[in-house]
Scaffold this active site. Structure first.
Site, PDB file in Angstrom:
ATOM      1  N   CYS A   1      44.725 -99.826   7.050  1.00 26.48           N
ATOM      2  CA  CYS A   1      44.434-101.232   7.318  1.00 26.48           C
ATOM      3  C   CYS A   1      44.684-102.146   6.127  1.00 26.48           C
ATOM      4  O   CYS A   1      44.754-103.363   6.283  1.00 26.48           O
ATOM      5  CB  CYS A   1      42.986-101.385   7.784  1.00 26.48           C
ATOM      6  SG  CYS A   1      42.569-100.392   9.222  1.00 26.48           S
TER       7      CYS A   1
ATOM      8  N   HIS B   1      40.229-108.634   6.711  1.00 30.68           N
ATOM      9  CA  HIS B   1      40.671-107.676   7.717  1.00 30.68           C
ATOM     10  C   HIS B   1      39.710-107.741   8.901  1.00 30.68           C
ATOM     11  O   HIS B   1      38.492-107.701   8.735  1.00 30.68           O
ATOM     12  CB  HIS B   1      40.704-106.278   7.113  1.00 30.68           C
ATOM     13  CG  HIS B   1      40.887-105.183   8.102  1.00 30.68           C
ATOM     14  ND1 HIS B   1      41.795-105.256   9.131  1.00 30.68           N
ATOM     15  CD2 HIS B   1      40.267-103.977   8.223  1.00 30.68           C
ATOM     16  CE1 HIS B   1      41.729-104.148   9.849  1.00 30.68           C
ATOM     17  NE2 HIS B   1      40.806-103.371   9.317  1.00 30.68           N
TER      18      HIS B   1
ATOM     19  N   ASN C   1      40.556-104.543  16.170  1.00 32.12           N
ATOM     20  CA  ASN C   1      41.068-104.086  14.869  1.00 32.12           C
ATOM     21  C   ASN C   1      42.494-103.596  15.072  1.00 32.12           C
ATOM     22  O   ASN C   1      42.727-102.552  15.676  1.00 32.12           O
ATOM     23  CB  ASN C   1      40.168-102.965  14.330  1.00 32.12           C
ATOM     24  CG  ASN C   1      40.620-102.453  12.975  1.00 32.12           C
ATOM     25  OD1 ASN C   1      41.719-102.732  12.509  1.00 32.12           O
ATOM     26  ND2 ASN C   1      39.771-101.661  12.343  1.00 32.12           N
TER      27      ASN C   1
END
Length: 310
Positions: free
Chosen positions: A112, A235, A265
């Site tokens: 990520c 994020h 996500n």
């Protein structure tokens, strides 16, 4: 002149998977998912829409936004943990599809935090005058490594792509500072076996601490204060982690990007997808100081402070 972003684009699959859809498939509820994560729905790519298809669509938009020719691109960096295949790299596939015949190409694997690693890598090549333009893509098709029987992870993830073209920008703009880091001892908490596996409690503790620390660090490295920050793009992993970062920077809620409720996500794609939306909807303006910060499997993290504009 600093390296900065001169073009952006994104691609999101059409199909939506809502919390109510998941209620029918597993023992969970819309209320629990929204309360614990902030997610209401996520986009899921069709079987015939692979990682490279989304990456290519986002890349084309970023190149058009930058008003350059693909042949001018010196390097293509693709941040992903869900490539179409182990090799050739996604970057080579994109190079061929774009006709970016003069571009070097490679993939980055930092989960990520991958887009942050891509931005910082691109900055080095541009600052040293090796390449004029570099295309950085964050893209994931996480649905193909998600265990849809595991309610702890299945509710979290979505698919999508975001892209940015980097080049030199006018004085005072562009990337002002950055931080990259890793802690391999935490790799056991977030990894892929057959499917994605996560120790949510440990990852949460790490993320809350590291996101805030990294955001503060890049502000200080840039010679700025918290009061100088106009916008935060964390994020989009969990609304509680995001809020912890916002609180650490003492920013009002309207100064933090929030797309998690719509897209979930999307790993390496999460920050560039949000960046495109925030620019298009006017939340990021010329000369705004923005902080982008992410964390991921590895465990990895990265943050960038940037003054927006060409």
């Amino acid at each position: 002149m600093n390296a900065g972003i001169i073009g952006i684009g994104r691609c999101l699959p059409e199909d939506k998977l809502t919390n109510f859809d998941l209620e029918k498939r597993m023992d969970t509820s819309d209320e629990w998912i929204r309360t614990m994560t902030g997610i209401e729905e996520r986009r899921i790519a069709k079987d015939d829409q692979d990682t490279s298809h989304m990456a290519l669509a986002a890349a084309k938009k970023a190149i058009e936004d930058a008003a350059i020719d693909p042949a001018e691109i010196g390097m293509i960096l693709v941040a992903t943990v869900t490539p179409d295949q182990p090799f050739p790299s996604m970057a080579c596939t994109i190079q061929q599809e774009l006709g970016a015949v003069n571009a070097a190409a490679m993939d980055l694997s930092a989960a990520c935090a991958g887009f942050m690693y891509g931005l910082v890598t691109a900055k080095q090549f541009i600052d040293s005058d090796v390449y004029k333009y570099i295309l950085v893509i964050g893209v994931e098709k996480l649905s193909k490594i998600t265990n849809w029987e595991d309610r702890n992870t299945a509710v979290l993830f979505g698919d999508g792509a975001g892209a940015a073209v980097l080049g030199k920008v006018s004085e005072g703009r562009g990337i002002l500072s950055f931080e990259l880091g890793a802690d391999g001892t935490g790799g056991k908490h977030l990894y892929q076996d057959e499917y994605l596996v996560m120790n949510g409690r440990e990852v949460f503790k790490f993320a809350v601490r590291q996101m805030g620390e990294s955001a503060v660090n890049v502000i200080e490295k840039a010679g700025l204060t918290k009061e100088d920050v106009d916008f935060l793009i964390p994020h989009q992993a969990n609304i509680r982690i995001m809020e912890a970062s916002r609180t650490r920077l003492e920013l009002p809620v309207e100064k933090m990007s929030k797309t998690i409720h719509k897209y979930g996500n999307t790993s390496a794609a999460s920050i560039p997808i949000s960046l495109v939306e925030d620019v298009e909807e006017g939340r990021i303006k010329e000369d705004d100081v923005i902080v982008m910060v992410g964390f991921g499997g590895g465990l990895t993290w990265g943050a960038v402070a940037m003054r927006w504009g060409k």
